[in-house]
Scaffold this active site. Sequence first.
Site, PDB file in Angstrom:
ATOM      1  N   HIS A   1       0.343  21.089 -38.782  1.00  0.00           N
ATOM      2  CA  HIS A   1      -0.521  20.729 -37.510  1.00  0.00           C
ATOM      3  C   HIS A   1      -1.119  19.561 -37.541  1.00  0.00           C
ATOM      4  O   HIS A   1      -0.766  18.951 -36.110  1.00  0.00           O
ATOM      5  CB  HIS A   1      -2.078  21.601 -37.721  1.00  0.00           C
ATOM      6  CG  HIS A   1      -2.879  22.028 -37.168  1.00  0.00           C
ATOM      7  ND1 HIS A   1      -4.004  21.406 -37.060  1.00  0.00           N
ATOM      8  CD2 HIS A   1      -2.924  23.024 -36.052  1.00  0.00           C
ATOM      9  CE1 HIS A   1      -4.967  21.489 -35.339  1.00  0.00           C
ATOM     10  NE2 HIS A   1      -4.078  22.949 -35.180  1.00  0.00           N
TER      11      HIS A   1
ATOM     12  N   SER B   1      -6.313  23.917 -30.366  1.00  0.00           N
ATOM     13  CA  SER B   1      -5.720  22.663 -30.750  1.00  0.00           C
ATOM     14  C   SER B   1      -4.566  21.957 -30.376  1.00  0.00           C
ATOM     15  O   SER B   1      -4.629  20.681 -30.093  1.00  0.00           O
ATOM     16  CB  SER B   1      -5.040  22.989 -31.827  1.00  0.00           C
ATOM     17  OG  SER B   1      -6.391  23.725 -33.078  1.00  0.00           O
TER      18      SER B   1
ATOM     19  N   ASP C   1      -7.932  15.966 -38.610  1.00  0.00           N
ATOM     20  CA  ASP C   1      -6.478  16.831 -38.854  1.00  0.00           C
ATOM     21  C   ASP C   1      -6.003  16.928 -40.180  1.00  0.00           C
ATOM     22  O   ASP C   1      -6.539  16.637 -41.173  1.00  0.00           O
ATOM     23  CB  ASP C   1      -4.915  17.157 -38.030  1.00  0.00           C
ATOM     24  CG  ASP C   1      -5.110  17.940 -37.714  1.00  0.00           C
ATOM     25  OD1 ASP C   1      -4.986  19.451 -38.257  1.00  0.00           O
ATOM     26  OD2 ASP C   1      -4.985  18.854 -36.268  1.00  0.00           O
TER      27      ASP C   1
END
Length: 608
Positions: free
Chosen positions: A245, A434, A194
């Site tokens: 994120h 996600s 990520d």
Amino acid sequence: MTTHMHNTTRTVLACALGAALLAALSVSTSVSAAGTGVAPPMRKFTLPKPAAEASFDRFIVKTRDGIASRSASPSLDAVNAAIARAGVGGITLAANNGAVLKVERVRRMAVGADVFRFSRKLTRVEADAVLAQLRIDATVQYAQPDYRKQRLDFTPNDTRFNLQWDYTHPTTGIHAPTAWDIARGAGVVVAVLDTGYLDHSDLNANIVPGYDFIADPQVAGDGDGRDADAHDPGDWIGGDPSSFHGTHVAGTVAAVGNNALGIAGVAFNARVQPVRVLGHGGGYTSDIADAITWASGGTVAGVPANATPAEVLNLSLGGYGMCSEDPATQAAVDGALSRGVTVVVAAGNSNLDAANHSPASCKGVITVGATGIDGARSYYSNFGPTVAISAPGGNASSGSDPDDRWIWSLGNSGMQAPDPSPGGDRLIGMIGTSMASPHVAGIVALMQSAAVGAGRSPLTPMQVKQVLQMTATPFTVVPPFNQSQGPGIANAAAAVLASTLPIPADSGTVIANRIATATSGAAGDAKLFKIVVPAGKASVNLRTFGGTGNVSLYVARDRVPTTASFDRSSVKPGNSETVLIANPPAGTYYLLVVGEVAFGNVSVMGVY
């Protein structure tokens, strides 16, 4: 392309895989990790914890395969012999009116063991004596009490656990507290590919060293190329904020649990390996493929060997385009699978067929769709036969409580670069596939930890997928056929329990002469069917047809075929596959239908 919204009304456009890479649709609000502000009521679905059982009248006994016996029930013979050797059978008790112990065979279990009921309860001492005799019997594979289990539901003391409806909701959550009574992820490493990670007081203790795979300096934004520092410096574009994120995803997998702080990860005793592949504008396929290889224990030139290879990879990222057009990613996934590593991937947030996205459509991955607190498909979630399972991803249009619309995990107060921890530590609510994917990655960590804890070997990636699908909770609101998202919502409690038990082999779906049976699946899925062909038939025609996608057909008589071992096969583009056998010997013919790409509503038929 996808949208990140970090804190209400703040938006970031993100991600390029070659041209465009889909990471997550995330809309967020934030609270402090310590729990300031007004929180919704704590949701606890907890039954009282029972005391240990003191007596037993039901036992499970499995005899070894191939045991010859003069009676019809070798296991009953073994039980009676064990009772006699233990000196229990002839004991009479006033409390039981002097009754001599009798044994009744109740049924045969799916795993091949037999359940027995005794005419009275045995004390712990008596039960142990009988079990000891059974376990030294050469004909017995295993013997155990038929324990009476209840929901125990470990509830951690994390201060904002009340926000985690996705773990505790009785019909639309993943049932994490019940799973935690069996396993909490100890011994398992989950790699999160990520944006990297942030120092966070609710994550630091569960981090193992990772790597930064971003080679392009403009994408990296940290000025030092590939190196061993996987920290997230921010992924902002222009004046927009950073998403952080990777930290949100990592927190869902394994935020530290039961530490009186913030939230708990799904597998809060597992370890997270941060692998940075997304930066400003996303990340390149070449970096992501190398990261898949390295995180799973493979070799990448110029990069030191991974000292703690992961058993599970989470990729909450993707881009438009079929995986068949992305062979570099498929090759990296194949390598990970060959090393026994499970690869979990977000389906994507375009409200489109996931078959047209990579790595969601790669063979062998577990592709995860998103659901909301209402148990329905989230409006943004990609769908189709490629999606193996669903999990909570949040939904801004569902939930009566505003906090119920989000998936809460770890974040930071910084707008572009992160603010230092612990002052910058925040809890952030986001939505997206996600967010769904790391729920499943965390469940896989629980499954592997439970399997090893029960003395079994770790599950293969194929077994992981099988268990997740066969234990899924049905959707509260079933998606329409043309927007399927697997069999239901991932159920951590059921999947973890199943992982401690023998996993039954697929015996095949029976098909009848001249009656078509429909099947669907993801790329790489293998669906087994069988048909009994009597003697004296002039021919048998075994075929697939119709539907969407591309399948191949492998056939064998009286044994289950594989793609490497079969009697006959039909491998052509499309779904029209035929195996015609003249003067077939009588027997059971097994048909293995394998998806070269995702396939839907394909008919399977045998005609003799």
